[in-house]
Design a protein around this motif. Structure first.
Motif, PDB file in Angstrom:
ATOM      1  N   ILE A  63      32.363  36.884  48.002  1.00 21.63           N
ATOM      2  CA  ILE A  63      33.091  37.635  47.801  1.00 21.63           C
ATOM      3  C   ILE A  63      34.061  37.156  49.565  1.00 21.63           C
ATOM      4  N   ARG A  65      34.635  39.363  52.613  1.00 16.51           N
ATOM      5  CA  ARG A  65      35.140  41.084  52.477  1.00 16.51           C
ATOM      6  C   ARG A  65      35.619  41.155  53.750  1.00 16.51           C
ATOM      7  N   GLY A  94      37.261  41.064  48.678  1.00 12.51           N
ATOM      8  CA  GLY A  94      35.821  42.378  48.077  1.00 12.51           C
ATOM      9  C   GLY A  94      35.157  43.004  49.390  1.00 12.51           C
ATOM     10  N   HIS A  96      34.138  46.623  51.435  1.00 16.26           N
ATOM     11  CA  HIS A  96      33.886  47.890  51.339  1.00 16.26           C
ATOM     12  C   HIS A  96      34.546  48.116  52.867  1.00 16.26           C
ATOM     13  N   ILE A 106      41.989  50.083  49.559  1.00 17.35           N
ATOM     14  CA  ILE A 106      42.495  48.187  49.398  1.00 17.35           C
ATOM     15  C   ILE A 106      43.670  48.088  49.598  1.00 17.35           C
ATOM     16  N   LEU A 129      40.036  40.438  43.134  1.00 15.67           N
ATOM     17  CA  LEU A 129      39.623  41.545  43.233  1.00 15.67           C
ATOM     18  C   LEU A 129      37.937  41.748  42.684  1.00 15.67           C
ATOM     19  N   ALA A 130      36.953  41.343  43.415  1.00 15.68           N
ATOM     20  CA  ALA A 130      35.782  42.275  43.257  1.00 15.68           C
ATOM     21  C   ALA A 130      35.574  43.111  41.957  1.00 15.68           C
ATOM     22  N   ALA A 131      36.628  43.740  40.963  1.00 13.95           N
ATOM     23  CA  ALA A 131      36.451  44.584  40.545  1.00 13.95           C
ATOM     24  C   ALA A 131      35.788  45.264  39.567  1.00 13.95           C
ATOM     25  N   MET A 136      39.671  49.954  39.855  1.00 11.26           N
ATOM     26  CA  MET A 136      39.834  48.443  40.248  1.00 11.26           C
ATOM     27  C   MET A 136      40.218  47.187  39.494  1.00 11.26           C
ATOM     28  N   ALA A 140      43.214  45.375  40.125  1.00 11.37           N
ATOM     29  CA  ALA A 140      43.147  44.046  40.501  1.00 11.37           C
ATOM     30  C   ALA A 140      44.833  43.337  39.236  1.00 11.37           C
ATOM     31  N   ALA A 147      40.300  38.979  38.024  1.00 13.23           N
ATOM     32  CA  ALA A 147      38.527  39.881  38.552  1.00 13.23           C
ATOM     33  C   ALA A 147      38.183  39.147  38.886  1.00 13.23           C
TER      34      ALA A 147
END
Length: 273
Positions: A63, A65, A94, A96, A106, A129-131, A136, A140, A147
């Motif tokens: 992803i 970031r 995605g 943190h 987010i 999204l990296a869900a 999450m 998404a 996702a």
């Protein structure tokens, strides 16, 4: 079968070799290239390199970031690539953000992207999204096109499809080991899984929701290894990719474990799909 390549390997290689590898991936008939952003090239710059080197492939960040750029910068880069290469770029987001309340942070990031006042057309491009978890995945479904789950078995893919609904785009990463020696393949798979369950709390939490326990993580159990990494011969790999699609994935991006650019293994994978 809609299958692409997922890789961390580009960052450690010279640009010329990356270009040649991308062109070969396209020639082999794969649908896409997904690449991670960790400690190497900037994600949007690398996406532009890959898009310019190819003519058909979808190129996706898996992803980009959140913490590496502001929402405005992400929106501008996304729309630049979408305009330059219509229909060929997927923005996977995605990682943190600092502080607590990750879902709220987010959401605020997506708000910032959507509020960016850009004066050029967006073109056509998905944002995913990296869900992993249900909240999450719900975000998404509500705020993006879908996702991109990573390090998940088909059981999670079925849950993600339910959360996204019939129209959400679901691109699932699947790690595989192509090694004719079953024992060697399992050990390679185990070491890969060990790295994630030892260091990534969010992956452990996701696996717990699927019924895995601390005992699976401590021992890196055969059950866990088999769930996450397809290995045990070509048919087993083919069957896992089919299982991910049958569980609801629109697309499977395959991470083939190997040293450097595993181009010979990508060629072997192409014969399976």
């Amino acid at each position: 079968m809609s299958v692409g390549i997922w890789t961390f390997a580009f960052d450690a290689q010279p640009v010329g070799e990356v270009v040649e590898a991308a062109q070969e991936i396209e020639e082999l008939g794969f649908d896409s290239i997904w690449f991670g952003e960790y400690a190497g090239r900037e994600a949007f710059t690398q996406a532009g390199l890959l898009l310019a080197a190819t003519s058909r492939l979808t190129v996706a960040t898996g992803i980009a970031r959140f913490g590496e750029r502001t929402p405005h910068a992400a929106a501008a880069a996304w729309r630049t690539l979408a305009e330059a290469h219509p229909g060929r770029f997927v923005l996977g987001l995605g990682g943190h953000l600092p502080g607590d309340r990750p879902l709220e942070r987010i959401t605020e990031y997506l708000d910032g992207m959507d509020a960016a006042e850009l004066t050029f057309p967006a073109g056509s491009s998905r944002r995913v999204l990296a869900a992993l978890g249900p909240r999450m995945l719900r975000l998404a479904a509500e705020r993006t096109d879908g996702a991109h789950p990573y390090f998940v078995p088909p059981e999670h893919t079925a849950l993600a499809r339910e959360a996204l609904g019939p129209n959400g785009y679901l691109a699932v990463e699947q790690t595989v080991v192509l090694d004719p020696d079953p024992a060697a393949a399992r050990e390679k798979a185990r070491e890969f899984v060990r790295g994630y369950v030892e260091l990534a709390a969010h992956h452990r939490a996701n696996l717990r929701r699927l019924g895995f326990t601390d005992e699976d993580f401590t021992e890196v159990s055969d059950r866990l290894v088999t769930a996450i990494v397809a290995h045990g011969g070509e048919q087993a790999v083919h069957d896992r990719l089919r299982a991910q699609l049958d569980a609801g994935a629109d697309h499977v991006c395959v991470q083939v474990l190997g040293d450097g650019l595993p181009r010979s293994r990508w060629r072997a994978l192409a014969e399976l799909v």
